[in-house]
Write a protein that holds these residues in place. Structure first.
Motif, PDB file in Angstrom:
ATOM      1  N   ILE A 162       0.816  -1.221   0.000  1.00  0.00           N
ATOM      2  CA  ILE A 162       0.000   0.000   0.000  1.00  0.00           C
ATOM      3  C   ILE A 162       0.851   1.273   0.000  1.00  0.00           C
ATOM      4  O   ILE A 162       0.343   2.348  -0.344  1.00  0.00           O
ATOM      5  CB  ILE A 162      -0.945   0.019   1.213  1.00  0.00           C
ATOM      6  CG1 ILE A 162      -0.151   0.046   2.525  1.00  0.00           C
ATOM      7  CG2 ILE A 162      -1.876  -1.177   1.187  1.00  0.00           C
ATOM      8  CD1 ILE A 162      -1.022   0.108   3.765  1.00  0.00           C
ATOM      9  N   ALA A 163       2.126   1.178   0.368  1.00  0.00           N
ATOM     10  CA  ALA A 163       2.965   2.383   0.390  1.00  0.00           C
ATOM     11  C   ALA A 163       3.204   2.915  -1.017  1.00  0.00           C
ATOM     12  O   ALA A 163       3.286   4.132  -1.232  1.00  0.00           O
ATOM     13  CB  ALA A 163       4.298   2.094   1.081  1.00  0.00           C
ATOM     14  N   CYS A 164       3.311   2.010  -1.977  1.00  0.00           N
ATOM     15  CA  CYS A 164       3.518   2.425  -3.368  1.00  0.00           C
ATOM     16  C   CYS A 164       2.803   1.418  -4.277  1.00  0.00           C
ATOM     17  O   CYS A 164       3.443   0.558  -4.895  1.00  0.00           O
ATOM     18  CB  CYS A 164       5.009   2.481  -3.691  1.00  0.00           C
ATOM     19  SG  CYS A 164       5.406   3.227  -5.288  1.00  0.00           S
ATOM     20  N   PRO A 165       1.481   1.513  -4.384  1.00  0.00           N
ATOM     21  CA  PRO A 165       0.691   0.489  -5.093  1.00  0.00           C
ATOM     22  C   PRO A 165       0.625   0.709  -6.599  1.00  0.00           C
ATOM     23  O   PRO A 165      -0.463   0.761  -7.193  1.00  0.00           O
ATOM     24  CB  PRO A 165      -0.690   0.646  -4.448  1.00  0.00           C
ATOM     25  CG  PRO A 165      -0.779   2.108  -4.134  1.00  0.00           C
ATOM     26  CD  PRO A 165       0.626   2.542  -3.765  1.00  0.00           C
ATOM     27  N   TYR A 166       1.776   0.821  -7.222  1.00  0.00           N
ATOM     28  CA  TYR A 166       1.818   1.073  -8.664  1.00  0.00           C
ATOM     29  C   TYR A 166       2.680  -0.010  -9.306  1.00  0.00           C
ATOM     30  O   TYR A 166       3.914   0.037  -9.231  1.00  0.00           O
ATOM     31  CB  TYR A 166       2.379   2.464  -8.954  1.00  0.00           C
ATOM     32  CG  TYR A 166       1.649   3.567  -8.208  1.00  0.00           C
ATOM     33  CD1 TYR A 166       0.361   3.936  -8.562  1.00  0.00           C
ATOM     34  CD2 TYR A 166       2.254   4.229  -7.145  1.00  0.00           C
ATOM     35  CE1 TYR A 166      -0.320   4.947  -7.878  1.00  0.00           C
ATOM     36  CE2 TYR A 166       1.605   5.243  -6.460  1.00  0.00           C
ATOM     37  CZ  TYR A 166       0.316   5.583  -6.827  1.00  0.00           C
ATOM     38  OH  TYR A 166      -0.344   6.582  -6.143  1.00  0.00           O
ATOM     39  N   PHE A 167       2.033  -0.974  -9.956  1.00  0.00           N
ATOM     40  CA  PHE A 167       2.747  -2.140 -10.456  1.00  0.00           C
ATOM     41  C   PHE A 167       2.515  -2.385 -11.938  1.00  0.00           C
ATOM     42  O   PHE A 167       2.719  -3.491 -12.433  1.00  0.00           O
ATOM     43  CB  PHE A 167       2.323  -3.387  -9.659  1.00  0.00           C
ATOM     44  CG  PHE A 167       2.592  -3.286  -8.189  1.00  0.00           C
ATOM     45  CD1 PHE A 167       3.862  -3.507  -7.675  1.00  0.00           C
ATOM     46  CD2 PHE A 167       1.570  -2.952  -7.311  1.00  0.00           C
ATOM     47  CE1 PHE A 167       4.116  -3.420  -6.315  1.00  0.00           C
ATOM     48  CE2 PHE A 167       1.810  -2.857  -5.945  1.00  0.00           C
ATOM     49  CZ  PHE A 167       3.090  -3.081  -5.438  1.00  0.00           C
ATOM     50  N   THR A 168       2.080  -1.365 -12.657  1.00  0.00           N
ATOM     51  CA  THR A 168       1.868  -1.504 -14.100  1.00  0.00           C
ATOM     52  C   THR A 168       2.698  -0.459 -14.842  1.00  0.00           C
ATOM     53  O   THR A 168       3.155   0.531 -14.253  1.00  0.00           O
ATOM     54  CB  THR A 168       0.379  -1.321 -14.455  1.00  0.00           C
ATOM     55  OG1 THR A 168      -0.038   0.009 -14.131  1.00  0.00           O
ATOM     56  CG2 THR A 168      -0.480  -2.334 -13.702  1.00  0.00           C
ATOM     57  N   GLU A 169       2.861  -0.677 -16.124  1.00  0.00           N
ATOM     58  CA  GLU A 169       3.647   0.249 -16.928  1.00  0.00           C
ATOM     59  C   GLU A 169       2.946   1.594 -17.064  1.00  0.00           C
ATOM     60  O   GLU A 169       3.599   2.622 -17.248  1.00  0.00           O
ATOM     61  CB  GLU A 169       3.909  -0.360 -18.311  1.00  0.00           C
ATOM     62  CG  GLU A 169       4.787  -1.606 -18.267  1.00  0.00           C
ATOM     63  CD  GLU A 169       5.129  -2.113 -19.649  1.00  0.00           C
ATOM     64  OE1 GLU A 169       4.730  -1.452 -20.635  1.00  0.00           O
ATOM     65  OE2 GLU A 169       5.793  -3.171 -19.755  1.00  0.00           O
TER      66      GLU A 169
END
Length: 365
Positions: A162-169
């Motif tokens: 949740i701290a950095c929920p960015y997992f896509t291009e």
């Protein structure tokens, strides 16, 4: 790639791989010796061993995942902390793909390392549970500490997601903002909260052996030796403090620093759990020596008695053999075995708790 970016940040790639590999090797060797002791000397396994096995599986899996993205991790580190403008991007699309892959795998590896680190806490808690029988107030405190650490474990694992929920291009720009700029404050808050709760959980656990050592009546030198066995969580706390202190560097979040100290903390914690069993070898050998000396003394006593008092043994046998029995005769053939660290044997056989004189403290280990 590794040659170009391996020196980025405060911890070089060579230092990272060398130290983490060395710590992992020591951890695996110590664990192997521990399981040898458990199988060959004690011939039993407990819940504490189960948590150790789980922690080893997590740290080995995490190390394998991290090894596959090590080059990209340092490439991203140089991209974030590059201030000279000399960073050259040959293929932007390929860099984005590598960065997203690294972010996903890094989150998975850090989560596994966190579970490995928390397995150390639960292993120590299971062991301390054995030592606080007949101490109801301390058992209540143990239950509170267990519940607190379960909550900390769940929260800490969620932080990596949740701290950095960015997992896509499509969200790679937002992912880079997590370590700098607007997202830095949020990332630091989550990470600091996780580490602070981690330290609090360790301190709660540390209270239990401190109370145990305070209550037993033994020499102060023996208390120091026992403290070195039971208060090993201090080492993990020190590593966590170092992780917090260096988390921010040049106004940005240093992910390599966080990953490195998380790895070292997990490997060190598992090693400490493993080496606590080593004292069992000493305890077993010491008991064998004491038993052997007692048997020898008893045999000498019987020979001397037979020569000087040839009829006394017959009279004693006719009366049921209850007179003039030497102390050595009360030694049974089965020597009590040690526990996980031998500390329980030490407490029960070499000292007594103040105000406690129960059957538990007089029974075999």
């Amino acid at each position: 790639m590794a040659t170009d970016h391996g020196s980025a940040g405060r911890i070089s790639q060579a230092a990272f791989m060398g130290m983490s590999s060395a710590f992992l090797g020591v951890c695996l060797i110590a664990s192997g010796v521990r399981f040898y002791i458990r199988f060959r000397v004690q011939r039993e396994l407990g819940w504490d061993d189960g948590f150790l096995i789980f922690g080893l599986a997590c740290i080995v899996s995490a190390f394998g995942l991290l090894f596959n993205v090590m080059d990209t991790m340092y490439e991203t580190e140089e991209l974030v902390f590059n201030e000279s403008g000399s960073f050259v991007i040959d293929d932007v699309a390929a860099l984005i793909t590598r960065t997203v892959r690294y972010h996903r795998i890094s989150a998975a590896a850090l989560t596994l390392m966190w579970f490995s680190l928390c397995s150390v806490k639960f292993s120590f808690l299971v062991f301390f549970k054995r030592l606080i029988r007949q101490m109801p107030h301390l058992e209540i405190y143990w239950s509170f500490t267990l519940a607190f650490n379960i909550i900390v474990t769940c929260f800490g694992a969620a932080v990596f997601l949740i701290a950095c929920p960015y997992f896509t291009e499509d969200t790679v720009t937002e992912a880079l903002k997590c370590v700098q700029g607007d997202g830095l404050k949020s990332s630091l808050a989550y990470s600091s909260a996780q580490m602070a709760l981690d330290i609090a959980g360790d301190l709660f656990i540390l209270v239990i052996p401190v109370i145990l050592i305070w209550k037993i009546r033994i020499r102060w030198t023996q208390k120091i030796a026992l403290s070195l066995t039971l208060c090993l969580t201090i080492v993990i706390i020190a590593i966590t403090v170092a992780r917090i202190i260096g988390l921010q560097w040049k106004g940005k979040l240093d992910s390599v620093w966080e990953t490195f100290f998380t790895t070292i903390a997990a490997e060190t914690g598992l090693t400490l759990v493993a080496i606590t069993a080593f004292r069992t070898l000493y305890v077993a050998k010491a008991k064998n020596r004491r038993a052997q000396r007692t048997i020898n003394t008893f045999n000498w006593y019987k020979i001397r008695s037979a020569i000087l008092h040839p009829w006394s043994s017959d009279r004693t046998a006719r009366r049921g053999g209850s007179e003039n029995i030497p102390m050595g005769q009360f030694i049974t053939n089965e020597i009590p075995h040690g526990t996980m660290t031998g500390a329980k044997s030490f407490i029960q056989w070499n000292g007594k708790f103040s105000g406690l004189d129960s059957a538990e403290t007089r029974s075999d280990v």
